[in-house]
Design a protein around this motif. Structure first.
Motif, mmCIF file in Angstrom:
data_model
loop_
_atom_site.group_PDB
_atom_site.id
_atom_site.type_symbol
_atom_site.label_atom_id
_atom_site.label_comp_id
_atom_site.label_asym_id
_atom_site.label_seq_id
_atom_site.Cartn_x
_atom_site.Cartn_y
_atom_site.Cartn_z
ATOM 1 N N LYS A 1 32.404 24.002 60.716
ATOM 2 C CA LYS A 1 33.612 24.591 61.259
ATOM 3 C C LYS A 1 33.850 24.950 60.004
ATOM 4 N N THR A 2 34.801 24.886 59.162
ATOM 5 C CA THR A 2 36.108 24.999 58.048
ATOM 6 C C THR A 2 35.305 26.718 57.675
ATOM 7 N N PHE A 3 33.832 26.496 57.791
ATOM 8 C CA PHE A 3 33.869 28.110 57.127
ATOM 9 C C PHE A 3 33.890 29.213 58.312
ATOM 10 N N LEU A 4 33.731 29.093 59.625
ATOM 11 C CA LEU A 4 33.296 29.839 60.591
ATOM 12 C C LEU A 4 35.551 30.351 61.172
ATOM 13 N N ARG A 5 36.156 29.185 60.539
ATOM 14 C CA ARG A 5 37.818 29.134 60.953
ATOM 15 C C ARG A 5 38.080 29.863 60.281
ATOM 16 N N GLN A 6 37.603 29.700 58.597
ATOM 17 C CA GLN A 6 38.202 30.402 57.356
ATOM 18 C C GLN A 6 37.457 32.076 57.002
ATOM 19 N N GLY A 7 36.304 31.770 57.599
ATOM 20 C CA GLY A 7 34.707 33.396 57.403
ATOM 21 C C GLY A 7 34.979 33.239 55.332
ATOM 22 N N GLY A 8 33.505 33.449 55.429
ATOM 23 C CA GLY A 8 33.504 33.149 54.492
ATOM 24 C C GLY A 8 32.458 34.276 54.059
ATOM 25 N N VAL A 9 31.439 33.689 53.196
ATOM 26 C CA VAL A 9 30.346 34.845 52.335
ATOM 27 C C VAL A 9 28.667 33.874 52.243
ATOM 28 N N VAL A 10 28.080 34.636 52.583
ATOM 29 C CA VAL A 10 26.631 33.923 52.451
ATOM 30 C C VAL A 10 25.985 35.071 51.062
ATOM 31 N N GLU A 11 25.714 34.411 50.292
ATOM 32 C CA GLU A 11 25.424 34.935 48.565
ATOM 33 C C GLU A 11 23.667 34.436 48.373
ATOM 34 N N ALA A 12 22.988 34.544 47.912
ATOM 35 C CA ALA A 12 21.880 34.683 47.156
ATOM 36 C C ALA A 12 22.153 33.955 45.740
ATOM 37 N N TYR A 13 21.153 32.680 45.617
ATOM 38 C CA TYR A 13 21.703 32.264 44.152
ATOM 39 C C TYR A 13 20.932 32.874 43.096
ATOM 40 N N PRO A 14 20.502 33.245 41.775
ATOM 41 C CA PRO A 14 19.840 33.453 41.290
ATOM 42 C C PRO A 14 18.631 33.383 41.550
ATOM 43 N N PRO A 15 17.509 33.851 41.147
ATOM 44 C CA PRO A 15 16.268 33.172 41.749
ATOM 45 C C PRO A 15 15.727 33.371 39.991
ATOM 46 N N SER A 16 15.399 32.021 39.204
ATOM 47 C CA SER A 16 15.946 31.648 38.390
ATOM 48 C C SER A 16 15.852 30.477 37.451
ATOM 49 N N GLU A 17 15.118 29.645 36.647
ATOM 50 C CA GLU A 17 15.371 27.895 36.514
ATOM 51 C C GLU A 17 16.374 28.286 35.691
ATOM 52 N N SER A 18 17.012 28.867 34.626
ATOM 53 C CA SER A 18 17.541 29.054 33.710
ATOM 54 C C SER A 18 18.843 29.901 33.785
ATOM 55 N N VAL A 19 20.156 29.019 34.026
ATOM 56 C CA VAL A 19 20.821 30.532 35.039
ATOM 57 C C VAL A 19 21.975 30.019 34.663
ATOM 58 N N THR A 20 23.512 31.086 33.575
ATOM 59 C CA THR A 20 24.206 30.487 33.050
ATOM 60 C C THR A 20 25.262 31.591 33.332
ATOM 61 N N CYS A 21 26.209 30.972 33.922
ATOM 62 C CA CYS A 21 27.390 31.838 33.953
ATOM 63 C C CYS A 21 28.824 31.174 33.202
ATOM 64 N N LEU A 22 29.975 32.637 33.448
ATOM 65 C CA LEU A 22 30.817 32.916 32.152
ATOM 66 C C LEU A 22 31.859 33.534 33.231
ATOM 67 N N THR A 23 32.465 33.127 32.284
ATOM 68 C CA THR A 23 34.416 33.811 32.644
ATOM 69 C C THR A 23 34.693 34.151 31.763
ATOM 70 N N VAL A 24 35.255 35.781 32.556
ATOM 71 C CA VAL A 24 35.524 36.819 31.614
ATOM 72 C C VAL A 24 37.796 36.776 32.294
ATOM 73 N N ASP A 25 38.290 36.443 31.598
ATOM 74 C CA ASP A 25 39.968 37.132 31.545
ATOM 75 C C ASP A 25 40.467 38.098 31.324
ATOM 76 N N LEU A 26 40.874 39.063 32.309
ATOM 77 C CA LEU A 26 41.741 40.483 31.965
ATOM 78 C C LEU A 26 42.753 40.080 31.800
ATOM 79 N N LEU A 27 43.754 41.330 31.720
ATOM 80 C CA LEU A 27 44.807 41.329 31.926
ATOM 81 C C LEU A 27 44.740 43.162 32.260
ATOM 82 N N LEU A 28 45.139 43.207 33.269
ATOM 83 C CA LEU A 28 45.381 44.695 33.622
ATOM 84 C C LEU A 28 46.886 44.977 33.388
ATOM 85 N N GLU A 29 47.655 46.045 32.836
ATOM 86 C CA GLU A 29 48.268 46.403 32.181
ATOM 87 C C GLU A 29 49.421 47.075 33.515
ATOM 88 N N PRO A 30 50.351 46.715 33.772
ATOM 89 C CA PRO A 30 51.232 47.653 34.710
ATOM 90 C C PRO A 30 51.246 49.520 33.879
#
Length: 772
Positions: A489-518
């Motif tokens: 109900k909330t998904f259809l009200r806000q809108g969303g994305v359908v996405e595939a989960y990586p087809p692997s048993e070993s999955v690692t996620c990482l985060t990269v922080d960037l500064l986009l200078e003016p």
């Protein structure tokens, strides 16, 4: 009976004769005295009747008054068509005296009926509905009655219509006045916001043109960690005040600059209750930095974002104006909100961030996919901007047909972050999935992607996908959405994305922080591998620096994403989430871009604290945390710079921590050897967010290698949990899930090392080190 002469009044009464009134004689008579009753038939008295004549003769002295009452009684009986009435002569005479003396000018019906012997029978007849219209003059009475009611109805209808029209006129007038006032206020507000937006754009152009000069001159950074979410989401977030204070480590941005004396940081502190200076002072003492006073502003609120509170705080704005007077200053906010423009306009400073409208457009899951597509980076198979159930079923069936080997599909809400707005469903529960795999294997890889093969599979998927989702799809965090129905109900009200989960048993996620200078440059500030808690799709920590992706590949992806953001006028701090796994077919590493946050991340804030404590530098080009080591003696040949690894936990929660004050907590840690060694540049550092709740803390462990940092982090969590959790009161916490996740990472590291060296001795040594 008195003499006849007295009755007739023609002769004088003898003086020896005593006259006693009839009423006195009636009251004092004996029971054997005769009654003077007579009968009235059909409302008329028979004057020739014996009983009536006897009554008339007996009361001839007061007959004038009796006649009036009798006529009224007869009229009443005729009006109601009473066939028979038995009159009590004595009571009739008494009633006539009352009437004659003026005591009762118009006796009621019950007064007349009280003189009747059969008054109950007559009363029942009189009270019968419609009986009046059967008597004498009944037709005229009925006509008068009908006309009376009709005229009253017309009069009342006209009156009610008049009142309704009067009320409508008043309501219309008031509504029109309010509409006019609201229209004027709306136009004024719209003009003010447009003026604020124009001023924001003008200051942004000035900031871009003079960015390098501002970075090298005296400047003030105003940190406002505001979470400008929608009202519905703010009201549903637990501990919203603490969430807006998790980035208190932004204060460490003043560390080791080229000109540290030219940089001033102002941090706006958020707190739902007024507390003393303990949280910030404890944090500064833990950081071992100077005790220069920082402006800290406290508010009492009801889940309002910090920018809104600051907008309605003229005294606070005046104080900030005084602090930045004569200096170059700019604002570093959090999640963009329209009130950020109002605060910046009042202070007269630019914001290092995109416009709120642009930020809200591209900070969603669908907006992030558009940025990644424009940047030409790999992203999971999926589709964004889904708002209807038919669109969801059709898109999912098509994606599953084109990506037959994907075993899990994710559903992400556009306006949610982390694991709150994510659900998943596994294809193993789909009855036709094995048949689809057999069809693809039977046709071979050459014919697998042909239209006629995919069409048959697509039709089967379209038939089974709705029931499959209804039965097996489940939210990632059931505390937010207990079941798929609430989530959908909330998904259809806000809108969303359908996405595939990586087809692997070993999955690692990482985060990269960037500064986009003016000025147009893209700078990598932080990078770390994520640590998940109970929800595998929510990060509560990270390991810095990241070791999952080669630096050249990571830099290439980040530069392309950064340039794509700059083309859409997105500047400031950006956080990119990536996932990496091993492709089973080619045995090559795949890197997918999965999320984009246009805000200052919690990982970056904790990284600033890490760099300040160690005095090091995070070299994103080489992927190393370079820490300078102090040289105690000149004879010692110690390398000036060493590499360190750190584990960051920014969302550590334990309900039992509220029972300990901060000084007691530090004493417990000190008793178990939990602390930071400034000489060796390793150990443990805590970040304290709130002085009243104290349930959420941040922790950083630094060690010579990644394994040591992970082991120290897990050991600290275990020790703290055992100290504050009695056997009968374990409390609510995410310590256990994080410890389990770290153990899995350590086991995976052991396997990787064994595969790399192929030496059982090394394996036993690594296992022993992890156990320690």
């Amino acid at each position: 009976q008195p003499p006849r002469a007295l009755a007739t009044g023609k002769e004088k009464v003898n003086q020896d004769t005593i006259y006693i009134p009839l009423t006195v004689l009636l009251k004092s008579r004996s029971p054997c005295v005769l009654k003077y009753d007579f009968t009235i038939l059909m409302g008329r008295t028979n004057p020739m009747a014996t009983d009536f004549c006897h009554f008339k003769q007996s009361f001839s002295l007061c007959w004038s008054s009796v006649v009036d009452v009798l006529e009224a009684l007869e009229k009443l009986l005729r009006d109601f068509a009473v066939p028979l009435a038995k009159v009590s002569g004595e009571r009739l005479v008494e009633l006539s005296h009352v009437w004659e003396n003026g005591w009762l000018k118009a006796p009621p019906v019950t007064g007349f009926l009280s003189v009747l012997e059969n008054w109950e029978e007559v009363l029942g007849l009189v009270l019968r509905p419609g009986q009046r219209f059967k008597g004498e003059g009944g037709i005229e009475a009925a006509a008068i009655h009908i006309q009376c009611f009709w005229r009253r109805y017309l009069a009342r209808t006209a009156y009610l219509r008049h009142c309704q029209r009067k009320w409508a006129v008043g309501t219309i007038a008031v509504s029109w006045l309010m509409h006019t006032q609201m229209r004027h206020v709306g136009k004024a507000l719209q003009a003010r916001r447009f003026r604020q937006l124009e001023n924001f754009r003008s200051r942004a152009q000035h900031l871009a043109a003079n960015w390098k000069h501002i970075q090298s001159s005296k400047r003030t950074i105003i940190h406002i960690p505001s979470l400008g979410y929608s009202q519905s989401r703010r009201m549903n977030l637990r501990r919203y005040d603490i969430l807006q204070n998790i980035q208190i480590s932004r204060l460490c941005d003043i560390r080791g600059r080229s000109f540290p004396y030219n940089l001033t940081a102002i941090y706006i502190h958020y707190c739902s209750l007024y507390v003393k200076k303990q949280p910030l002072e404890d944090t500064l003492r833990t950081l071992s930095c100077s005790t220069n006073p920082f402006p800290r502003l406290f508010f009492q609120t009801h889940n309002m974002c910090l920018s809104t509170l600051l907008k309605y705080s003229p005294r606070t704005l005046k104080r900030i104006k005084h602090l930045i007077q004569g200096k170059q200053a700019y604002i570093v906010g959090g999640v963009a909100h329209v009130d950020d423009l109002a605060v910046a306009d009042d202070l007269g400073v630019p914001i290092l961030a995109p416009e709120p409208a642009i930020a809200q457009l591209y900070s969603t899951k669908s907006g992030g996919r558009r940025i990644f597509t424009e940047a030409e980076v790999d992203l999971p198979p999926g589709q964004g901007d889904i708002y209807t159930l038919n669109q969801l079923h059709g898109t999912l069936a098509r994606l599953m047909t084109q990506n037959i080997h994907v075993q899990r599909w994710l559903f992400k809400m556009d306006s949610e972050h982390g694991g709150r707005g994510t659900a998943y469903c596994d294809t193993c529960h789909l009855s036709c999935y094995n048949w689809a795999l057999q069809e693809c294997h039977r046709c071979g890889p050459e014919l697998q992607n042909t239209e006629w093969i995919q069409e048959s599979v697509l039709l089967r998927y379209l038939d089974e996908v709705p029931e499959w989702l209804a039965r097996y799809a489940q939210p990632a965090k059931t505390s937010c959405y207990p079941n798929w129905t609430c989530f959908l109900k909330t998904f259809l009200r806000q809108g969303g994305v359908v996405e595939a989960y990586p087809p692997s048993e070993s999955v690692t996620c990482l985060t990269v922080d960037l500064l986009l200078e003016p000025g147009g440059e893209v700078t990598m500030l932080s990078c770390g591998d994520q640590l998940q808690g109970s929800c595998q799709l929510e990060a509560i920590g990270s390991t810095v620096p990241q070791t999952s992706v080669q630096q050249e590949t990571l830099k290439s992806i980040c530069m392309r994403v950064g340039q794509a953001c700059l083309q859409r006028l997105i500047v400031g701090y950006v956080s990119v989430d990536l996932t990496t796994f091993l492709n089973r077919k080619t045995m090559e590493q795949k890197v997918w871009a999965i999320d984009l946050d246009l805000t200052y991340s919690d990982q970056l804030a904790m990284t600033q604290m890490l760099l300040m404590m160690t005095g090091g530098t995070l070299n994103c080009r080489t992927g190393c945390l370079e820490v300078p080591m102090p040289i105690q003696e000149k004879s010692q040949k110690q390398p000036p710079v060493v590499n360190r690894y750190a584990v960051i936990g920014s969302h550590l929660f334990h309900s039992n921590l509220s029972m300990l004050y901060h000084n007691v907590f530090f004493m417990v840690c000190k008793a178990h050897g939990i602390g930071f060694n400034m000489k060796r540049k390793q150990g443990t550092v805590f970040a304290l967010y709130d002085g009243s709740d104290r349930c959420t803390v941040g922790m950083i462990t630094v060690s010579e290698d990644l394994r040591g940092a992970l082991v120290t982090f897990a050991r600290n969590l275990s020790v703290i949990h055992q100290e504050i959790s009695p056997s009968k009161m374990q409390g609510e916490t995410n310590f256990k899930e994080l410890i389990k996740n770290i153990e899995d990472v350590l086991q995976m590291t052991v396997k990787n090392k064994v595969c790399e060296y192929g030496n059982p001795g090394i394996k036993s040594m690594l296992i022993k080190h992890s156990d320690s």
